[in-house]
Design a protein around this motif. Sequence first.
Motif, mmCIF file in Angstrom:
data_model
loop_
_atom_site.group_PDB
_atom_site.id
_atom_site.type_symbol
_atom_site.label_atom_id
_atom_site.label_comp_id
_atom_site.label_asym_id
_atom_site.label_seq_id
_atom_site.Cartn_x
_atom_site.Cartn_y
_atom_site.Cartn_z
ATOM 1 N N VAL A 67 0.830 -1.207 0.000
ATOM 2 C CA VAL A 67 0.000 0.000 0.000
ATOM 3 C C VAL A 67 0.862 1.253 0.000
ATOM 4 N N MET A 68 1.927 1.276 0.793
ATOM 5 C CA MET A 68 2.780 2.460 0.844
ATOM 6 C C MET A 68 3.481 2.703 -0.495
ATOM 7 N N MET A 69 3.742 1.638 -1.235
ATOM 8 C CA MET A 69 4.340 1.802 -2.558
ATOM 9 C C MET A 69 3.394 2.549 -3.498
ATOM 10 N N THR A 70 2.096 2.492 -3.215
ATOM 11 C CA THR A 70 1.117 3.183 -4.059
ATOM 12 C C THR A 70 1.395 4.679 -4.105
ATOM 13 N N THR A 71 1.822 5.247 -2.986
ATOM 14 C CA THR A 71 2.098 6.690 -2.972
ATOM 15 C C THR A 71 3.243 7.036 -3.913
ATOM 16 N N ILE A 106 -5.345 1.521 11.197
ATOM 17 C CA ILE A 106 -6.518 2.383 11.030
ATOM 18 C C ILE A 106 -6.101 3.727 10.430
ATOM 19 N N GLY A 107 -4.962 4.260 10.884
ATOM 20 C CA GLY A 107 -4.475 5.512 10.332
ATOM 21 C C GLY A 107 -4.186 5.412 8.841
ATOM 22 N N ILE A 108 -3.550 4.310 8.430
ATOM 23 C CA ILE A 108 -3.255 4.120 7.004
ATOM 24 C C ILE A 108 -4.553 3.971 6.215
ATOM 25 N N ALA A 109 -5.514 3.233 6.775
ATOM 26 C CA ALA A 109 -6.795 3.041 6.086
ATOM 27 C C ALA A 109 -7.523 4.371 5.906
ATOM 28 N N ILE A 110 -7.525 5.202 6.950
ATOM 29 C CA ILE A 110 -8.174 6.517 6.844
ATOM 30 C C ILE A 110 -7.452 7.385 5.810
ATOM 31 N N GLY A 111 -6.114 7.392 5.865
ATOM 32 C CA GLY A 111 -5.348 8.206 4.940
ATOM 33 C C GLY A 111 -5.544 7.816 3.492
ATOM 34 N N ILE A 122 -1.796 12.304 3.013
ATOM 35 C CA ILE A 122 -0.471 11.681 3.024
ATOM 36 C C ILE A 122 0.126 11.733 4.423
ATOM 37 N N VAL A 123 -0.047 12.845 5.115
ATOM 38 C CA VAL A 123 0.455 12.973 6.487
ATOM 39 C C VAL A 123 -0.204 11.937 7.388
ATOM 40 N N ILE A 124 -1.517 11.771 7.268
ATOM 41 C CA ILE A 124 -2.230 10.775 8.075
ATOM 42 C C ILE A 124 -1.727 9.370 7.749
ATOM 43 N N THR A 125 -1.553 9.093 6.460
ATOM 44 C CA THR A 125 -1.096 7.767 6.033
ATOM 45 C C THR A 125 0.292 7.459 6.576
ATOM 46 N N THR A 126 1.209 8.403 6.467
ATOM 47 C CA THR A 126 2.579 8.146 6.899
ATOM 48 C C THR A 126 2.707 8.116 8.420
ATOM 49 N N LEU A 127 1.876 8.876 9.129
ATOM 50 C CA LEU A 127 1.856 8.760 10.593
ATOM 51 C C LEU A 127 1.413 7.354 10.996
#
Length: 476
Positions: A293-297, A352-357, A378-383
């Motif tokens: 998922v992080m690779m998607t960014t 949950i943070g990654i899912a929300i982001g 992006i900030v929410i996802t990376t946190l």
Amino acid sequence: MSKPLVSAQGECAIEGTTRQPAAPWALAGLALSMLLPSLDTSIANTSLPLLAKAFDAPFQQVQWVVLAYLLAITTLIVGAGRLGDLVGRRRLLLVGIFCFTFASMLCGVSGQLWVLIAARAEQGLGAAIMLALTIASVSEAVPRDRIGRAMGLLGTMSAIGTALGPSLGGVLAAAFGWPAIFLVNVPLGVLAFVLVSRHMPRERTADKPASAGFDPLGTVLLAVALAAYALAMTLGHGKFGALNLALLLAAVAGAALFAYAQTQVAAPLIRLSMLRDGDLSAGLAMSALVSAVMMTTLVVGPFYLSRALGLAPLWAGLVLSSGPCVTALSGVPAGRLVDRLGARRTTVLGLIGIAIGTSLLSLSTLWPLGVAGYIGPIVITTLGYALFQASNNTAMMTGVAQGQRGVVSGMLSLSRNLGLVTGASAMAGIFAWAVGSGDVAHAAPTAVAFGMRTTFGVAAALMVLAIRVSARRRLG
């Protein structure tokens, strides 16, 4: 009945391994041992055109400067972890640092392309040892109640290395020539070697597995299967052709042979019964899903910012750097939160943070917020990612028997690498399909926005799956 790999309370399964924590300099040595291989994962990417010109070689040959390093890490990291359990993690970590540093020097003085590629493969061997044994050695460097923040620090070093690599490589190559991108590792490698050798405590004989034995056949079969899979996912420039299919089938066959071989030897590389442990298998699965998922960014972000939002390359690069910067800054605070709240609870919070982001990133194309609508999610996802990394690593490594920490750490790093490789291929394919054009770089802004919405929608669904896996682990 054999003793379970992970106890119900997450305690080390081998008694009598409590030791006096090493000085903070030991953790500094481990931090450098995480930074250097992470840095070299991406430091050569921006210099490939310079290398092609310097060696008068086509791109298809020069790209092996990057592939040789990544393949060596992917194929050898589990074997390196297992060998560390057998001969001593501190001792083998020093060998890995020396190998990485010496290979970096060879890269810098290479006069022929094949020599550079071979040196990069050797560098990858050292990096595999460093990545596998750095995480596994944390419990020897810090007290148990500070393991979370130590894992957060290592996550910060990994993020800094990966994010800094392309820009640092470009600056060094422009100012001093391409050899500088490799020679910069030499003084840092020497410093890491000195710190680890002087400050990391030696392991006791009782900490090593009683039935010591290495599995060369299993190591080779796993390496072949992983190499075939990695090549199947990376070759072809985004197109999945006959060669990719043949490599994928070879990977499946190699994996089947590896699984069979593990049942036939007394001291297998990976005891397949380990994978029946709910905590271990769930941790590995979540790590792979999150990495994909992080690779998607990295896959979708550049196209969305340049095509849909119309940003110039400089501004797009600055926006893209916001994610790695947040990860780097939040690693240690995330680790402290893990120490305070517990690893299992913070793992769920991170997911949950990654899912929300990712959900907000999918919906951001519907809102007229521009760059702010991208940076906020992006900030929410990376946190969430920083919190997940610190908590998942802590949960897995504090619940593993002392004699298995190296191989489990190697499996954890492997799951992350395979997630990145798979995510880069699969998410790029989903994005291209949703855009509806083979030439994504020149697609219409509305098509790119729809591709972004679709791809991050899939990413959010994968995070829901990861949350379910985590919930099952907590209940199991």
